[in-house]
Design a protein around this motif. Structure first.
Motif, PDB file in Angstrom:
ATOM      1  N   ARG A  55      50.102  40.863  35.406  1.00 25.52           N
ATOM      2  CA  ARG A  55      49.381  42.080  35.024  1.00 25.52           C
ATOM      3  C   ARG A  55      49.390  42.280  33.508  1.00 25.52           C
ATOM      4  O   ARG A  55      48.388  42.685  32.914  1.00 25.52           O
ATOM      5  CB  ARG A  55      49.972  43.294  35.742  1.00 25.52           C
ATOM      6  N   ASP A  79      47.047  39.737  31.941  1.00 24.56           N
ATOM      7  CA  ASP A  79      45.651  40.139  32.103  1.00 24.56           C
ATOM      8  C   ASP A  79      45.297  41.291  31.175  1.00 24.56           C
ATOM      9  O   ASP A  79      44.197  41.330  30.618  1.00 24.56           O
ATOM     10  CB  ASP A  79      45.396  40.547  33.558  1.00 24.56           C
ATOM     11  N   TYR A 111      37.490  39.253  31.137  1.00 27.89           N
ATOM     12  CA  TYR A 111      36.397  40.064  31.666  1.00 27.89           C
ATOM     13  C   TYR A 111      35.025  39.614  31.178  1.00 27.89           C
ATOM     14  O   TYR A 111      34.043  39.671  31.914  1.00 27.89           O
ATOM     15  CB  TYR A 111      36.634  41.533  31.323  1.00 27.89           C
ATOM     16  N   ASN A 140      34.720  41.732  36.189  1.00 21.54           N
ATOM     17  CA  ASN A 140      35.299  41.740  37.534  1.00 21.54           C
ATOM     18  C   ASN A 140      36.817  41.687  37.413  1.00 21.54           C
ATOM     19  O   ASN A 140      37.402  40.630  37.141  1.00 21.54           O
ATOM     20  CB  ASN A 140      34.775  40.541  38.335  1.00 21.54           C
ATOM     21  N   GLN A 141      37.479  42.839  37.590  1.00 24.26           N
ATOM     22  CA  GLN A 141      38.917  42.920  37.385  1.00 24.26           C
ATOM     23  C   GLN A 141      39.687  42.043  38.372  1.00 24.26           C
ATOM     24  O   GLN A 141      40.684  41.406  38.009  1.00 24.26           O
ATOM     25  CB  GLN A 141      39.391  44.366  37.499  1.00 24.26           C
ATOM     26  N   LYS A 142      39.225  41.998  39.607  1.00 20.86           N
ATOM     27  CA  LYS A 142      39.924  41.202  40.615  1.00 20.86           C
ATOM     28  C   LYS A 142      39.906  39.719  40.239  1.00 20.86           C
ATOM     29  O   LYS A 142      40.931  39.033  40.319  1.00 20.86           O
ATOM     30  CB  LYS A 142      39.269  41.408  41.983  1.00 20.86           C
ATOM     31  N   LEU A 202      42.216  39.038  37.249  1.00 12.60           N
ATOM     32  CA  LEU A 202      43.618  38.969  37.651  1.00 12.60           C
ATOM     33  C   LEU A 202      43.939  37.628  38.307  1.00 12.60           C
ATOM     34  O   LEU A 202      45.001  37.046  38.069  1.00 12.60           O
ATOM     35  CB  LEU A 202      43.962  40.114  38.609  1.00 12.60           C
ATOM     36  N   LEU A 203      43.026  37.132  39.130  1.00 10.15           N
ATOM     37  CA  LEU A 203      43.246  35.832  39.767  1.00 10.15           C
ATOM     38  C   LEU A 203      43.338  34.730  38.726  1.00 10.15           C
ATOM     39  O   LEU A 203      44.200  33.852  38.803  1.00 10.15           O
ATOM     40  CB  LEU A 203      42.117  35.528  40.748  1.00 10.15           C
ATOM     41  N   ARG A 261      40.711  30.367  46.075  1.00 11.40           N
ATOM     42  CA  ARG A 261      40.025  31.655  46.022  1.00 11.40           C
ATOM     43  C   ARG A 261      39.061  31.709  44.840  1.00 11.40           C
ATOM     44  O   ARG A 261      37.934  32.208  44.957  1.00 11.40           O
ATOM     45  CB  ARG A 261      41.043  32.786  45.941  1.00 11.40           C
TER      46      ARG A 261
END
Length: 240
Positions: free
Chosen positions: A36, A39, A45, A51-53, A56-57, A110
């Motif tokens: 976290r 990021d 971004y 896209n925050q998700k 983070l990935l 993912r």
């Protein structure tokens, strides 16, 4: 002061600047806080359409990349709040965690399932390959079998001496391992003046945008990539 909490030994810094800051060996549950903060500091971004998700990935992928070869990790925290981390590696010593490759494969699956994630992952892996190429060109691994994999401090740690403490304690680790020299990768998105101030020498420099053969010419502001090297005992002397 040494204390034991949550099953690990911890050192509580009692100096005026760092009072109440706890330094302890990294455990696996620290990965989330590191990711976290990574990021928040270097989020992707712009590449991922805000896209925050996904960001983070991708940050998780970066953190796992740095953890995989690390033989030591130290966390700074205060009142349960993450303050900083240093991940380091000494050649020949056992790595901290043996499950990183499997975890990274899950994250990459993912990311690869989404076009934007797949593109960002390819760009990230290309950046790591450029770093390895710089290492080969300089022969730094033969000269310095010790490396700082990740040095990250939070904005909340400013003025509390956290960065200096983590840095000094890492130099002590290299000294105990009898390493005469260490190195690290960084780039112009970071405060490289920190390494200049602490007696490290820039031994390699590369501007990404000037190498379209690597697929790095994306019409964005150029990012410079560096390798810095230093002698642990001398670098430690620069930390007040």
């Amino acid at each position: 002061m040494i204390m034991e909490e949550h099953g690990r030994m911890e050192h509580v810094e009692q100096g005026d600047a760092g009072i109440g800051v706890v330094y302890s060996p990294m455990i696996w549950s620290d990965v989330e806080a590191i990711t976290r903060q990574f990021d928040e500091t270097w989020g992707h971004y712009a590449l991922l359409g805000d896209n925050q998700k996904l960001s983070l990935l991708l940050s998780y992928h970066f953190v796992l990349h740095y953890i995989e070869p690390a033989t030591r990790g130290e966390i700074a925290h205060k009142n349960g709040q993450f303050m900083g981390v240093v991940l380091s590696r000494v050649s020949g010593q056992p790595v901290m965690f043996g499950n990183v490759a499997q975890e990274m494969a899950k994250i990459d699956e993912r990311l690869n399932s989404i076009p934007a994630g797949r593109k960002a992952l390819m760009d990230t892996e290309l950046g790591f390959e450029i770093e390895r190429r710089m290492e080969r060109q300089t022969g730094i691994n033969d000269k310095a079998p010790a490396e700082v994999e990740l040095f990250l401090v939070s904005s909340a740690s400013r003025g509390q001496g956290v960065g200096g403490q983590l840095w000094s304690r890492t130099m002590e680790y290299f000294e105990r391992a009898h390493e005469p020299m260490f190195y690290l990768h960084t780039d112009s998105d970071c405060d490289v003046s920190f390494y200049d101030r602490h007696g490290m020498k820039r031994i390699a420099e590369r501007e990404e945008q000037r190498h379209p053969d690597d697929g790095r010419d994306r019409g964005m502001a150029p990012t410079k990539m560096f390798i810095y090297a230093g002698v642990p005992a001398k670098v430690k002397q620069t930390v007040s």
